[in-house]
Design an enzyme around this catalytic site. Structure first.
Site, mmCIF file in Angstrom:
data_model
loop_
_atom_site.group_PDB
_atom_site.id
_atom_site.type_symbol
_atom_site.label_atom_id
_atom_site.label_comp_id
_atom_site.label_asym_id
_atom_site.label_seq_id
_atom_site.Cartn_x
_atom_site.Cartn_y
_atom_site.Cartn_z
ATOM 1 N N GLY A 299 0.831 -1.190 0.000
ATOM 2 C CA GLY A 299 0.000 0.000 0.000
ATOM 3 C C GLY A 299 0.869 1.245 0.000
ATOM 4 N N ARG A 300 0.295 2.358 0.468
ATOM 5 C CA ARG A 300 1.050 3.604 0.470
ATOM 6 C C ARG A 300 1.859 3.814 1.742
ATOM 7 N NH1 ARG A 300 -1.886 8.467 -0.216
ATOM 8 N NH2 ARG A 300 -3.926 7.537 -0.381
ATOM 9 N N GLU B 218 6.036 3.849 1.832
ATOM 10 C CA GLU B 218 6.804 4.959 1.267
ATOM 11 C C GLU B 218 7.032 6.075 2.275
ATOM 12 O OE1 GLU B 218 4.662 6.502 -2.098
ATOM 13 O OE2 GLU B 218 3.293 7.675 -0.859
ATOM 14 N N CYS C 140 4.379 -6.541 -2.113
ATOM 15 C CA CYS C 140 3.998 -5.382 -2.899
ATOM 16 C C CYS C 140 4.938 -4.201 -2.633
ATOM 17 C CB CYS C 140 2.536 -5.047 -2.614
ATOM 18 S SG CYS C 140 1.716 -4.102 -3.901
ATOM 19 N N HIS C 141 4.405 -3.078 -2.159
ATOM 20 C CA HIS C 141 5.220 -1.895 -1.875
ATOM 21 C C HIS C 141 5.987 -2.013 -0.557
ATOM 22 C CE1 HIS C 141 2.616 -0.309 -5.012
ATOM 23 N NE2 HIS C 141 3.418 0.731 -5.129
ATOM 24 N N TYR D 26 5.911 -5.372 -6.030
ATOM 25 C CA TYR D 26 5.104 -4.789 -7.092
ATOM 26 C C TYR D 26 6.094 -4.258 -8.130
ATOM 27 C CZ TYR D 26 1.565 -2.182 -9.559
ATOM 28 O OH TYR D 26 0.734 -1.728 -10.537
#
Length: 199
Positions: free
Chosen positions: A89-90, A93, A119-120, A139
């Site tokens: 997800g976000r 980051e 993923c992320h 990802y």
């Protein structure tokens, strides 16, 4: 094998499935899972986002559930945990900007404890500098992060997972069955299916 104590690092707009499914599934098989977020305490919530694959050039993003944290970030002592889970997800980051998050992540890599990232989530591992020489997936848009961090990015189908020693990675949530299955093996968790005998 004894039940394990697992730490999960999350933040606002963590991917909905990638936090909910492992959090529940790992507890279902008897492990303890503590989900924490920088600057938040047990009982507080993080928002989640749903990343879906609908034929566009990248994933779409929609609001997900609110996810309740069950441990205090400020009280985390990584040496008290057996393994680490980093959803995508976000969240990765920006939680990677927190020095304690990086220190926690490095502890698991340096002590060769099991790490599952999806993923992320690989953005966090790259920022922590723990991917050097490791074969892993993520990802695809995070592939350059892996490569720049010295990891060996491998592009695999979205529903597959890969293992390199203590590190279990996957591209996105369609890989949950394989990713969590491989993580359980690295944890030493065995699930037996026995035939029932009619009496």
């Amino acid at each position: 094998m004894a039940a394990k104590k697992i730490l999960m690092l999350v933040g606002d707009y963590v991917e909905d499935y990638e936090v909910m499914v492992p959090f529940q599934a790992l507890q279902m098989v008897g492990h303890t899972v503590h989900a924490v977020c920088p600057d938040k305490k047990a009982g507080q919530k993080v928002r989640t986002s749903v990343h879906d694959f609908e034929g566009d050039q990248t994933y779409s993003e929609k609001p997900g559930h609110n996810f309740t944290l069950n441990a205090n970030f400020d009280e985390v002592e990584p040496e008290n945990y057996d393994a680490l889970v980093v959803p995508g997800g976000r969240a990765p980051e920006y939680i990677r900007l927190n020095e304690k998050v990086l220190e926690i992540t490095r502890h698991f890599a340096q002590t060769n404890k099991p790490i599952a990232a999806i993923c992320h989530g690989l953005q966090l591992l790259a920022a922590a500098g723990v991917l050097q020489g490791k074969s892993c997936t993520a990802y695809p848009a995070c592939g350059p992060d892996v490569t720049l961090a010295g990891g060996l990015y491998v592009n695999i189908p979205v529903d597959e997972a890969m293992v390199d020693g203590n590190l279990v990675t996957a591209p996105a949530w369609p890989a949950h069955p394989r990713w969590l299955g491989e993580f359980l093996k690295v944890l030493g968790t065995k699930i037996e299916h026995k035939d029932m005998v009619a009496v």
